[in-house]
Design a protein around this motif. Structure first.
Motif, PDB file in Angstrom:
ATOM      1  N   ALA A  78     -35.245 101.851  20.005  1.00 48.76           N
ATOM      2  CA  ALA A  78     -33.826 101.911  19.644  1.00 48.76           C
ATOM      3  C   ALA A  78     -33.185 100.526  19.512  1.00 48.76           C
ATOM      4  CB  ALA A  78     -33.055 102.775  20.641  1.00 48.76           C
ATOM      5  N   ARG A  99     -31.007 103.541  24.197  1.00 53.64           N
ATOM      6  CA  ARG A  99     -30.252 104.759  23.938  1.00 53.64           C
ATOM      7  C   ARG A  99     -28.813 104.660  24.421  1.00 53.64           C
ATOM      8  NH1 ARG A  99     -34.997 107.999  23.234  1.00 53.64           N
ATOM      9  NH2 ARG A  99     -35.693 107.087  21.289  1.00 53.64           N
ATOM     10  N   THR A 101     -24.726 103.460  23.003  1.00 62.40           N
ATOM     11  CA  THR A 101     -23.962 103.541  21.757  1.00 62.40           C
ATOM     12  C   THR A 101     -22.774 102.594  21.850  1.00 62.40           C
ATOM     13  OG1 THR A 101     -24.540 105.882  21.529  1.00 62.40           O
ATOM     14  CG2 THR A 101     -22.777 105.050  20.116  1.00 62.40           C
ATOM     15  N   ASP A 129     -32.028 106.484  15.240  1.00 59.03           N
ATOM     16  CA  ASP A 129     -32.148 105.995  16.614  1.00 59.03           C
ATOM     17  C   ASP A 129     -31.474 104.642  16.818  1.00 59.03           C
ATOM     18  OD1 ASP A 129     -32.927 106.363  19.232  1.00 59.03           O
ATOM     19  OD2 ASP A 129     -34.914 105.495  18.962  1.00 59.03           O
ATOM     20  N   ASN A 131     -28.436 102.158  18.295  1.00 58.21           N
ATOM     21  CA  ASN A 131     -27.507 102.063  19.426  1.00 58.21           C
ATOM     22  C   ASN A 131     -26.103 101.676  18.968  1.00 58.21           C
ATOM     23  OD1 ASN A 131     -29.536 102.702  21.223  1.00 58.21           O
ATOM     24  ND2 ASN A 131     -29.979 100.585  21.759  1.00 58.21           N
ATOM     25  N   ASP A 331     -34.495 102.809  29.522  1.00 60.32           N
ATOM     26  CA  ASP A 331     -34.353 104.152  30.063  1.00 60.32           C
ATOM     27  C   ASP A 331     -33.510 104.083  31.339  1.00 60.32           C
ATOM     28  OD1 ASP A 331     -35.963 104.701  27.943  1.00 60.32           O
ATOM     29  OD2 ASP A 331     -37.611 105.540  29.067  1.00 60.32           O
ATOM     30  N   ARG A 606     -26.096 109.989  24.477  1.00 64.78           N
ATOM     31  CA  ARG A 606     -27.372 109.283  24.617  1.00 64.78           C
ATOM     32  C   ARG A 606     -27.542 108.663  26.002  1.00 64.78           C
ATOM     33  NH1 ARG A 606     -29.889 107.476  19.754  1.00 64.78           N
ATOM     34  NH2 ARG A 606     -30.179 105.355  20.515  1.00 64.78           N
ATOM     35  N   THR A 607     -26.458 108.517  26.759  1.00 64.03           N
ATOM     36  CA  THR A 607     -26.564 107.876  28.073  1.00 64.03           C
ATOM     37  C   THR A 607     -26.765 108.872  29.205  1.00 64.03           C
ATOM     38  OG1 THR A 607     -24.172 107.954  28.475  1.00 64.03           O
ATOM     39  CG2 THR A 607     -25.028 106.024  27.295  1.00 64.03           C
TER      40      THR A 607
END
Length: 638
Positions: A78, A99, A101, A129, A131, A331, A606-607
Motif C-alpha cells: 500500500a 492501510r 488513509t 490499495d 493510502n 499492520d 482501513r485502520t
C-alpha cells in the motif's frame, strides 16, 4: 517448454501483426503498458539468478533496458503504490502507514487523472490499495476487466496489468506442486537453513516462473493486436520479495525491485538516455520517479509538487545520487525507519531502536519460514547474522556495503574506515526528510489531528510544522547515547507534543536506568500530558521498568488510551501494542481488556482491523476471550 512456446508466439505475432493498429499509429503520443507483479525482488534469470526460470522476461530484457538500482521506496504494497500514484513520498502526504488513509490537497492529483486530461485512456487491472483519498475520478476503468481494448479510436492508452500470483500469501499456499528443487535454493545468510525455509524459497521461485508465463501472454496479446510498435512497456515488482526480512523491512532486500523498460524504434527519442537493447544501467531510480517519467514520455508538464525525477521522455533530469526508503506502521506494529542507497552502500536510520526489525506481525507469521525462524531465535539456535532481525534493541544506524555483503548482515556503522560514507548517507537522509517535509516524524494520530480541516501535505509544508526541531528530537531519542537521557527528560517539557513524544521514546529506548533516573518526569508525562501518544510511551516505560505502583498506574493509563470511541483508532493501536510489550505484567487487567471497545466507528475503515489483530494476540497470550470478561480466580486460589 510452454514458456519458450510463448516466446515463439510473441515473435510470430509481432511479424504477422496487421497493418491496421486500432488507430494507435495516428497518435502523436505512445501507448504505455505497465506489467507489474507483487512481492518479488530481482530474482530473475536476466538479473543473473541461476536458480530462476524466467525465459519470457529474459527474452524481453534482451531487447530492453534493465535497471540495476531500482527501489520501491516502501517495502510493502500500500505505501509503495501510494508513492507511485501521486509521485510524492508518502512520508510527505501522510500515507506512509500500512492501510491508512489521508486526504490530498486540492492541487495534487493522481497521475492517471493528469494522463486522462491529456487524452490518454487509462485502465487499471486491477489493484489500487492507495493510502490516499483521491480528488475525483482516477481511472477510466479500474477492475478485473479493465483493458486498453476499450479505448476510443485513435486514442493512446496507459494500462496497468497486475499479477497477484507471486504475492506473499502464495508462498505459503499448500498443497503446492513443486517446480524448483528446494535442495538447490540459495538461502540468504540471514535465514536459517531448514526444510521449511527451503520449501518457501523454492515455492517463491515457482510462483515467479508462473508469473513469467503470464508476462509472455500479455506481450503476445499486445503483438496480436498490432500494438507492439506503438507501445512503451515497463515491467516491475511492487516491492521486494514476500519472504520475511524482505517484505516490511526497508533494507535493500525489501526495497530493490526488477525494472525493465522497452521502447520501440518509433519512440526511441523518448527512451532513457542510457537506452540500448539488452543494456543495463546503474542509474538509481525509485517509484516516486514513475509518475514524472510518464508525464515526460507523454509530453506533459511535470507539476511542481511532484517529488520524483523523470528518467525517460523529453524531460529527463540529471540522475539521482541516492534513492530513499521508509517504514512506518506495518499492520498492527509501529516503527519508524528511513533508508538511503547509492550504487554501493545502504544506510538505515532506526528512529525506534527499541523495536526489533522482526516485530510479531500476525500476517507475516503465517509464513512457515517466519515461524520456524522465530522459534529458533527463541531457542538460541541461530547465528548472529540470523538473530539480528529479532533482536531488540536494534542498532541506531546501519551501513552495508552491497559489493562485499549483498545479504546486508555486516553492519559497518561503527567501523572507523567507513565513517565518511556513513556521514555522507546520514546527511543525505536528513536533507531528504527536511526537503520533502517528512510528517512521519509525528505520531500517526497527530498526522491527522494536526492537519484536520486541510490535509497532512499542506500542514507539513506550512510554518506550523516545526520539522527541524522535531527531527532533532527524534535523532537525539534514537542515537543510543546513555548520556543523552537528561536532555531527553528535558524534552518532556517542550511546547510541541511531538518533541515530548520523542523525549519519552528516548527514555523508553534507554531502558531501566534512564526510566529510574527520570522517574518523576515520566510520571508527570503519563498522568498530565495532553497528548495521548506521550502518555502511552511514558506508560510503557514505567510499566516495563518502574515499580509495582508505576505498573498499576501505567496499566490504567493504557486501558484508558485503548478505548477507541474515546481516543480513536491510532491511539488504540499504540496503546494495545504497548500493553502487548508488557507481556505477563498485563495479566491483572485482562478482564477489563476483554471488555473494552477497540473499534472506532468514525475512523477510516482501513485502520480498523489492526486493533482487532492486537486484541487477538493479547487474548491468546493473557488467556481471555475478546468481547467477554475474563474469569477471575476465586479468593484464596491462584
Amino acid at each position: 517448454m510452454l514458456n519458450r512456446t510463448l516466446i515463439l508466439l510473441l515473435a510470430v505475432g509481432h511479424l504477422l501483426c496487421p497493418v491496421s493498429r486500432a488507430g494507435a499509429a495516428e497518435s502523436t503520443r505512445p501507448n504505455i503498458l505497465w506489467l507489474t507483479t507483487e512481492d518479488i525482488g530481482p530474482q530473475l534469470g536476466c538479473y543473473g539468478d541461476a536458480y530462476a526460470d524466467t525465459p519470457n522476461l529474459d527474452a524481453f530484457a534482451a531487447r530492453s533496458l534493465l535497471y540495476l538500482t531500482a527501489w520501491s521506496n516502501a517495502p510493502v504494497c500500500a505505501p509503495a503504490r501510494t508513492t507511485i500514484i501521486a509521485g510524492v513520498y508518502p512520508t510527505a502526504t501522510g500515507g506512509e502507514h500500512m492501510r491508512s488513509t489521508a486526504p490530498l490537497p486540492a492541487q495534487v492529483r493522481m497521475y492517471p487523472q493528469i494522463l486522462r486530461e491529456a487524452g490518454y485512456y487509462c485502465t487499471n487491472n486491477s489493484k489500487e490499495d492507495y493510502n490516499l483519498a483521491p480528488n475525483g475520478k482516477v481511472w477510466d476503468e479500474s477492475s478485473g476487466k479493465a483493458h486498453y481494448q476499450s479505448r476510443g479510436a485513435g486514442q493512446p492508452f496507459f494500462a496497468v496489468f497486475n499479477h497477484v500470483g507471486t504475492h506473499e500469501s502464495q508462498i505459503r499456499t499448500r498443497p503446492h506442486k513443486a517446480v524448483h528443487d528446494p535442495s538447490k535454493a540459495v538461502i540468504p545468510a540471514y535465514h536459517p537453513d531448514t526444510p521449511e525455509v527451503r520449501q518457501d524459497w523454492a515455492q517463491y521461485y515457482d510462483n515467479i516462473t508462473t508469473m513469467d508465463g503470464w508476462f509472455g501472454k500479455q506481450l503476445a496479446e499486445l503483438a496480436a493486436a498490432g500494438l507492439a510498435d506503438d507501445t512503451i512497456v515497463f515491467f516491475y515488482g511492487d516491492h521486494g520479495s514476500g519472504m520475511p526480512r524482505s517484505k516490511r523491512t526497508p533494507l535493500n532486500s525489501g526495497l530493490r525491485v526488477p525494472l525493465l523498460v522497452h521502447v520501440p524504434e518509433k519512440w526511441k527519442h523518448l527512451a532513457p538516455p542510457e537506452y540500448s537493447a539488452g543494456g543495463k544501467t546503474d542509474r538509481p531510480v525509485s517509484f516516486v520517479d514513475l509518475a514524472p517519467t510518464l508525464f515526460s514520455i507523454a509530453s506533459i508538464a511535470v507539476p511542481d509538487w511532484i517529488q520524483g525525477k523523470a528518467f525517460a521522455g523529453g524531460k529527463v533530469v540529471e540522475p539521482r545520487q541516492y534513492v530513499f526508503g521508509f517504514r512506518g506502521r506495518m499492520d498492527e506494529r509501529t516503527d519508524m525507519v528511513r533508508t538511503a542507497r547509492d550504487n554501493r552502500y545502504v544506510y538505515v536510520k532506526n528512529f525506534m531502536p527499541h523495536r526489533p526489525h522482526g516485530q510479531s506481525v500476525g500476517y507475516q507469521l503465517q509464513t512457515p519460514t517466519t515461524r520456524v525462524w522465530k522459534d529458533l531465535f527463541a531457542a538460541g539456535k541461530l547465528t548472529p547474522e540470523q538473530s539480528y532481525f529479532w533482536q531488540a534493541p536494534k542498532a541506531s544506524e546501519e551501513l552495508y556495503d552491497l559489493q562485499s555483503d549483498p545479504w546486508e548482515v555486516r553492519n559497518l556503522a561503527a567501523d572507523p574506515a567507513h565513517q565518511a560514507t556513513l556521514e555522507r548517507l546520514r546527511t543525505a537522509t536528513q536533507d531528504w526528510m527536511l526537503a520533502t517535509r517528512d510528517v512521519g516524524l509525528l505520531p500517526e494520530g497527530e498526522i491527522h489531528s494536526r492537519s484536520k480541516g486541510s490535509d497532512p501535505y499542506t500542514y507539513g509544508h506550512s510554518p506550523d510544522f516545526p520539522i527541524a526541531k522535531i527531527l532533532a528530537a527524534a535523532r537525539l531519542a534514537s542515537n543510543g547515547d546513555p548520556s543523552a537521557a537528561k536532555s531527553l527528560a528535558g524534552l518532556l517539557g517542550d511546547s510541541d507534543s511531538a518533541v515530548r513524544y520523542w523525549g519519552a521514546i528516548g527514555l523508553l529506548a534507554r531502558g531501566k536506568a534512564a526510566t529510574e533516573a527520570h522517574h518523576d518526569a515520566l510520571v508527570s508525562a503519563m498522568t498530565k500530558d495532553d497528548s495521548v501518544y506521550v502518555r502511552i510511551v511514558a506508560a510503557e516505560a514505567l510499566g516495563k521498568f518502574g515499580n509495582d505502583a508505576d505498573l498499576a498506574a501505567a496499566l490504567r493509563t493504557l486501558l484508558a488510551a485503548a478505548d477507541a470511541p474515546k481516543t480513536g483508532a491510532y491511539a488504540t493501536t499504540s496503546a494495545l501494542q504497548a500493553i502487548d510489550e508488557l507481556g505477563s505484567k498485563a495479566m491483572s487487567i485482562k478482564s477489563e481488556l476483554a471488555a473494552i471497545q477497540v473499534i472506532d466507528p468514525t475512523s477510516y475503515p482501513r485502520t480498523r482491523e489492526y486493533p482487532t489483530r492486537l486484541m487477538e494476540t493479547l487474548s491468546a497470550s493473557l488467556g481471555f476471550e475478546y468481547g467477554k470478561p475474563a474469569k477471575q480466580p476465586k479468593k484464596g486460589k491462584k
